[in-house]
Design an enzyme around this catalytic site. Structure first.
Site, PDB file in Angstrom:
ATOM      1  N   GLU A   1     111.380  40.295 -23.461  1.00 18.25           N
ATOM      2  CA  GLU A   1     110.605  39.083 -23.193  1.00 18.25           C
ATOM      3  C   GLU A   1     111.453  37.857 -23.522  1.00 18.25           C
ATOM      4  O   GLU A   1     111.851  37.656 -24.670  1.00 18.25           O
ATOM      5  CB  GLU A   1     109.330  39.088 -24.027  1.00 18.25           C
ATOM      6  CG  GLU A   1     108.378  40.220 -23.636  1.00 18.25           C
ATOM      7  CD  GLU A   1     107.078  40.211 -24.414  1.00 18.25           C
ATOM      8  OE1 GLU A   1     106.150  40.922 -24.010  1.00 18.25           O
ATOM      9  OE2 GLU A   1     106.990  39.493 -25.441  1.00 18.25           O
TER      10      GLU A   1
ATOM     11  N   TYR B   1     115.744  41.313 -38.208  1.00 19.53           N
ATOM     12  CA  TYR B   1     114.538  40.537 -37.959  1.00 19.53           C
ATOM     13  C   TYR B   1     114.851  39.064 -38.202  1.00 19.53           C
ATOM     14  O   TYR B   1     115.262  38.685 -39.303  1.00 19.53           O
ATOM     15  CB  TYR B   1     113.438  40.965 -38.917  1.00 19.53           C
ATOM     16  CG  TYR B   1     112.082  41.071 -38.272  1.00 19.53           C
ATOM     17  CD1 TYR B   1     111.765  40.378 -37.115  1.00 19.53           C
ATOM     18  CD2 TYR B   1     111.113  41.894 -38.816  1.00 19.53           C
ATOM     19  CE1 TYR B   1     110.526  40.491 -36.529  1.00 19.53           C
ATOM     20  CE2 TYR B   1     109.855  42.012 -38.243  1.00 19.53           C
ATOM     21  CZ  TYR B   1     109.574  41.314 -37.103  1.00 19.53           C
ATOM     22  OH  TYR B   1     108.348  41.430 -36.523  1.00 19.53           O
TER      23      TYR B   1
ATOM     24  N   ASN C   1     112.880  38.600 -27.190  1.00 23.97           N
ATOM     25  CA  ASN C   1     112.201  39.634 -27.959  1.00 23.97           C
ATOM     26  C   ASN C   1     112.314  40.960 -27.198  1.00 23.97           C
ATOM     27  O   ASN C   1     112.549  40.961 -25.986  1.00 23.97           O
ATOM     28  CB  ASN C   1     110.739  39.249 -28.162  1.00 23.97           C
ATOM     29  CG  ASN C   1     110.092  40.024 -29.287  1.00 23.97           C
ATOM     30  OD1 ASN C   1     110.771  40.747 -30.040  1.00 23.97           O
ATOM     31  ND2 ASN C   1     108.791  39.902 -29.412  1.00 23.97           N
TER      32      ASN C   1
ATOM     33  N   HIS D   1      99.784  36.396 -35.346  1.00 25.23           N
ATOM     34  CA  HIS D   1     100.916  37.200 -35.801  1.00 25.23           C
ATOM     35  C   HIS D   1     100.604  38.075 -37.009  1.00 25.23           C
ATOM     36  O   HIS D   1     101.479  38.795 -37.494  1.00 25.23           O
ATOM     37  CB  HIS D   1     102.109  36.286 -36.103  1.00 25.23           C
ATOM     38  CG  HIS D   1     102.701  35.660 -34.877  1.00 25.23           C
ATOM     39  ND1 HIS D   1     102.315  34.418 -34.407  1.00 25.23           N
ATOM     40  CD2 HIS D   1     103.618  36.116 -33.988  1.00 25.23           C
ATOM     41  CE1 HIS D   1     102.987  34.141 -33.303  1.00 25.23           C
ATOM     42  NE2 HIS D   1     103.785  35.143 -33.023  1.00 25.23           N
TER      43      HIS D   1
ATOM     44  N   LYS E   1     105.921  48.550 -32.970  1.00 30.31           N
ATOM     45  CA  LYS E   1     106.440  48.471 -31.602  1.00 30.31           C
ATOM     46  C   LYS E   1     106.054  49.693 -30.772  1.00 30.31           C
ATOM     47  O   LYS E   1     106.208  49.687 -29.553  1.00 30.31           O
ATOM     48  CB  LYS E   1     107.969  48.310 -31.630  1.00 30.31           C
ATOM     49  CG  LYS E   1     108.442  46.916 -32.066  1.00 30.31           C
ATOM     50  CD  LYS E   1     109.963  46.846 -32.102  1.00 30.31           C
ATOM     51  CE  LYS E   1     110.471  45.439 -32.441  1.00 30.31           C
ATOM     52  NZ  LYS E   1     110.340  44.511 -31.307  1.00 30.31           N
TER      53      LYS E   1
ATOM     54  N   ARG F   1     114.079  32.166 -27.062  1.00 29.61           N
ATOM     55  CA  ARG F   1     114.412  33.335 -27.860  1.00 29.61           C
ATOM     56  C   ARG F   1     114.143  34.565 -27.016  1.00 29.61           C
ATOM     57  O   ARG F   1     113.424  34.493 -26.006  1.00 29.61           O
ATOM     58  CB  ARG F   1     113.620  33.400 -29.163  1.00 29.61           C
ATOM     59  CG  ARG F   1     112.157  33.722 -28.994  1.00 29.61           C
ATOM     60  CD  ARG F   1     111.443  33.727 -30.340  1.00 29.61           C
ATOM     61  NE  ARG F   1     111.819  34.858 -31.172  1.00 29.61           N
ATOM     62  CZ  ARG F   1     111.126  36.013 -31.232  1.00 29.61           C
ATOM     63  NH1 ARG F   1     110.054  36.166 -30.494  1.00 29.61           N
ATOM     64  NH2 ARG F   1     111.493  36.986 -32.039  1.00 29.61           N
TER      65      ARG F   1
END
Length: 330
Positions: A262, A28, A220, A188, A314, A218
């Site tokens: 993503e 993470y 994901n 978040h 998830k 980034r």
């Protein structure tokens, strides 16, 4: 470099593989890096431009994007005071597109009068910056009908970032209508560990210090909540996809589970100072990933090493063991 044993799928060729080559377990992190840098992968390459049109996928994605926008205009949220940032966003992307894709996308500017032409979609539009009546849609919607990325705009108020505008048609189990107006931290809160371990705070500080002359990105990932390439798995459409995975598992068709990736870009806009957060969604089935042995083995290990609370968030806690076993079976 390629070790692809079966090229039946084109979907892996431009896939922004989300794991480092040496990574063998879940990690993470904020994992932000400079954008516009080409990366080679086991199946191809990605990342040279901010907007990946997706080759022959482009027309299909844009047809889907436009259908959703016409059926549900609430997928565009623009809070009061955000229209200047939307114009800023539109011009930033049109200028970038005309440079990155010069054979198909063309921009001419004469003062505040702009002529935009997208040969792939047949768009041919002259408009005046700041004049909404000169466009067929608001500037955020006009841009969203030209590129496959979901678009979010955040602004700083009182030391926090707020999600004050967005066009989102391909959300993964969230709703732009529900989240618009929330702070970065509120959005978040449902994600395990992010706030508690300070990751949200570090990410917010990074965005608030984002310089105007740098673009970052980034990647994901998760397993999609649909066993198909269905991009719109937003909360608005939950009744249409909520039973997709149970039905897929009942048939044992694990090869059609989709790794959903993503690719996010972060840009501070030059005129308004707003920050844009774009999301381009890619997918590849486990069947396609299995054709690439290094990816196959790596994904199986990472699925099994993902902490239970994160795997639950998830959405794959109940079937990750079966998915990993399917990847590794001969």
């Amino acid at each position: 470099m390629s070790v692809v044993t079966n090229l039946e799928s084109r979907y892996t060729e431009n896939l922004p593989w989300p794991f480092r080559e040496e990574q063998q377990d879940f990690q993470y992190s904020v994992n932000v890096e400079p954008a516009r840098i080409l990366k080679k992968t086991q199946a191809g390459k990605w990342g040279a431009e901010i907007v990946d049109l997706g080759g022959e996928e482009y027309l299909h994605i844009m047809k889907e994007r436009r259908r959703i926008l016409e059926e549900d205009p609430s997928r565009v949220q623009i809070l009061p005071g955000m229209m200047p940032a939307c114009w800023d966003l539109l011009m930033y992307y049109l200028r970038d597109l005309s440079i990155a894709h010069p054979t198909s996308m063309h921009l001419k500017e004469d003062g505040d009068v702009v002529h935009w032409r997208n040969d792939l979609l047949g768009t041919d539009q002259t408009f005046r910056i700041g004049d909404e009546d000169s466009l067929p849609f608001d500037p955020l919607t006009f841009l969203g009908r030209e590129i496959p990325d979901d678009l979010l705009l955040v602004k700083e108020r009182g030391g926090q970032l707020y999600f004050d505008a967005g066009l989102v048609t391909f959300a993964a189990a969230w709703s732009v209508t529900f989240d618009a107006g929330m702070s970065f931290r509120e959005i978040h809160t449902p994600v395990p560990r992010l706030n508690g371990e300070g990751i949200t705070s570090r990410a917010e500080q990074f965005l608030m210090r984002l310089p105007q002359d740098k673009v970052y990105r980034r990647v994901n990932w998760t397993l999609s909540a649909s066993g198909s390439r269905k991009l719109d798995i937003s909360l608005e459409k939950l009744p249409e996809w909520g039973q997709d995975i149970p039905q897929l598992l009942a048939t044992g068709d694990l090869g059609n589970l989709q790794l959903r990736i993503e690719l996010e870009h972060f840009i501070r806009l030059p005129m308004s100072g707003a920050i844009t957060f774009s999301i381009r969604t890619f997918m590849a089935s486990l069947k396609e990933i299995k054709n690439i042995p290094i990816w196959r083995d790596q994904l199986a290990k990472i699925l099994m090493s993902t902490p239970e609370d994160i795997a639950t968030y998830k959405g794959f806690i109940e079937y990750r063991e079966a998915a990993a076993a399917w990847l590794l079976e001969k």
